[in-house]
Design an enzyme around this catalytic site. Structure first.
Site, short mmCIF file in Angstrom:
data_model
loop_
_atom_site.label_atom_id
_atom_site.label_comp_id
_atom_site.label_asym_id
_atom_site.label_seq_id
_atom_site.Cartn_x
_atom_site.Cartn_y
_atom_site.Cartn_z
N THR A 261 -6.74 11.43 0.15
CA THR A 261 -6.92 12.55 -0.78
C THR A 261 -5.70 12.74 -1.67
O THR A 261 -5.71 13.58 -2.55
CB THR A 261 -7.14 13.87 0.01
OG1 THR A 261 -6.07 14.06 0.94
CG2 THR A 261 -8.43 13.78 0.78
N LYS B 168 4.06 -6.95 3.99
CA LYS B 168 3.82 -5.55 3.70
C LYS B 168 3.41 -4.89 5.01
O LYS B 168 2.92 -5.53 5.93
CB LYS B 168 2.74 -5.36 2.63
CG LYS B 168 1.35 -5.83 2.98
CD LYS B 168 0.50 -4.87 3.75
CE LYS B 168 0.40 -3.53 3.04
NZ LYS B 168 -0.32 -2.55 3.91
N ASN C 131 -0.06 10.28 6.22
CA ASN C 131 -1.33 9.91 6.84
C ASN C 131 -2.35 11.04 6.84
O ASN C 131 -3.55 10.80 6.87
CB ASN C 131 -1.06 9.41 8.26
CG ASN C 131 -0.44 8.03 8.23
OD1 ASN C 131 -1.13 7.03 7.97
ND2 ASN C 131 0.85 7.95 8.45
N GLU D 274 6.36 4.47 7.58
CA GLU D 274 5.94 5.64 6.83
C GLU D 274 6.76 6.87 7.21
O GLU D 274 6.75 7.31 8.36
CB GLU D 274 4.45 5.88 7.04
CG GLU D 274 3.60 4.82 6.37
CD GLU D 274 2.13 4.93 6.65
OE1 GLU D 274 1.34 4.41 5.84
OE2 GLU D 274 1.75 5.52 7.69
N THR E 131 2.05 -8.83 11.98
CA THR E 131 2.21 -7.53 11.36
C THR E 131 0.98 -7.25 10.52
O THR E 131 -0.02 -7.93 10.66
CB THR E 131 3.48 -7.50 10.50
OG1 THR E 131 3.63 -6.19 9.99
CG2 THR E 131 3.43 -8.49 9.38
N THR F 187 0.87 -1.18 0.00
CA THR F 187 0.00 0.00 0.00
C THR F 187 0.90 1.23 0.00
O THR F 187 1.30 1.71 -1.04
CB THR F 187 -0.97 -0.01 1.19
OG1 THR F 187 -0.26 -0.26 2.40
CG2 THR F 187 -2.03 -1.08 1.01
#
Length: 389
Positions: A389, A166, A384, A256, A177, A144
């Site tokens: 969007t 992932k 995040n 991230e 995970t 993702t």
């Protein structure tokens, strides 16, 4: 040389229209023969439809494959989401010529959005017979917000273990995970495999944290089809833990927005539970994370994090030592000014490395635990804040 893949597994990947980048967002891996298997799911109260469907199947039969969809979690989608998951799994099971219950299903991405079933139905036509397992293709198709595919391989005797994963956000697992699947052609009994995998899950997947948030879709599974015959159980355990540890490090270092992998080792604890608690408290502290990101040797933030474990009444500050890699920063009262300055500079240099090690000895027992995490950056906030969007 380690074989590219374990024998007897086929894989499919394709684009179903869930991901708008034009990349593959669907994958399936199936064994040509029955397997022993172990599957662990999220404990989230908002577990997704795919988790619900898979749990029910695992209760009835031993799975021999997995179906994975990326970019849509199929969570909070009600009875329609469950019907859609069941329809997709049944369709791909027909292509693989196996019972739908022999497939577990996983899906991650945006919560609260129904699958685009018209598009998916068209994409699933003509899947064909699949190809020998291509772990890198499958690992890429399940991503993702990951920036790179996560694959680890080990050989055990004549057999191969390959793991894919992932996950880079919404990770404070209460089981595993976000998604991780291991495939092997080793022959291992159901009881031995389940016991071994669950134990390794505790030491690896349950010991990684990116942001303290537990996913609604967490699934970890291992499939062993025995095509390569029996192997040394002791060697298998070592190799499997190495594969899972590799994947955990990849997950944490690809967190991230992350720029650094943090490895925190707690020793001298009164129990494994206590060691894990202290390690997780350190790794999850926003102040520790930002200190490491800024490469600021403000080691007092580690003491602050340990101090938050106030229910651990046997922890005594005077017995604790803290080091970054091999450089001891606490206790510091016995160090002269020159040594203290040298140690601070050594810590600053260590914090500039891609992997930062924090070692804490509680000095009250013999138990130890290791946890994995990453720094906290403005990149995490942007990813995040703009997720849908």
């Amino acid at each position: 040389m380690i074989p590219a893949a374990p024998k007897g597994f086929r894989s499919w990947t394709t684009h179903l229209g869930l991901a708008d980048e034009g990349r593959d967002d669907f994958s399936m891996v199936v064994s040509d023969r029955p397997c022993t298997a172990s599957v662990v799911f999220t404990k989230s109260l908002f577990a997704g439809a795919c988790v619900t469907l898979s749990r029910s199947s695992v209760d009835r039969t031993c799975p021999r494959g997995v179906v994975i969809l990326a970019k849509n979690a199929n969570v909070a989608t009600g009875t329609q989401g469950l019907r859609n998951a069941n329809e997709i799994r049944s369709a791909v099971a027909r292509s693989a010529e196996i019972d739908p219950d022999a497939l577990i299903m996983a899906s991650t991405g945006v919560i609260g959005v129904q699958y685009p079933m018209t598009t998916i139905r068209g994409g699933l036509t003509g899947l064909g017979e699949g190809f020998p397992l291509d772990a890198h293709a499958v690992a890429s198709a399940i991503m993702t917000t990951d920036t790179r595919a996560k694959v680890s391989v080990r050989a055990v005797g004549a057999s191969t273990i390959v793991g894919i994963a992932k996950g880079v956000g919404m990770i404070e697992p209460d089981m595993a995970t976000m998604l991780s699947f291991v495939f092997t052609d080793a022959e291992i009994s159901q009881d031995d495999l389940d016991r071994t995998f669950r134990d390794i899950v505790e030491r690896t997947y349950n010991s990684v944290s990116i942001d303290t948030d537990t996913s609604t879709s967490d699934t970890a599974a291992i499939f062993a089809n025995g095509a390569a015959g029996p192997v040394s159980h002791a060697d298998f355990v070592v190799a499997l833990e190495e594969v899972c540890t590799d994947l955990v490090k990849m997950i944490a270092s690809d967190g991230e927005g992350a720029t650094k992998l943090i490895v925190t080792t707690i020793t001298g604890a009164s129990s494994e539970r206590q060691a894990r608690l202290v390690g997780k408290t350190i790794i999850n502290s926003p102040l520790v994370k930002t200190m490491i990101h800024g490469e600021d040797p403000n080691w007092g933030r580690v003491l602050m994090a340990i101090g938050k474990c106030s229910d651990e009444t046997d922890i005594e500050p005077d017995k604790i030592s803290v080091a970054f890699a091999d450089t001891v920063v606490f206790p510091s009262s016995s160090l002269d000014e020159e040594t203290s300055k040298a140690n601070m500079e050594a810590v600053r240099v260590h914090l500039a490395a891609p992997t930062v090690e924090i070692n804490v000895n509680l000095g009250i027992g013999t138990e130890r635990w290791r946890v994995y995490g990453c720094d906290l950056t403005d990149g995490y906030i942007r990813i995040n804040a703009d997720y849908t969007t």
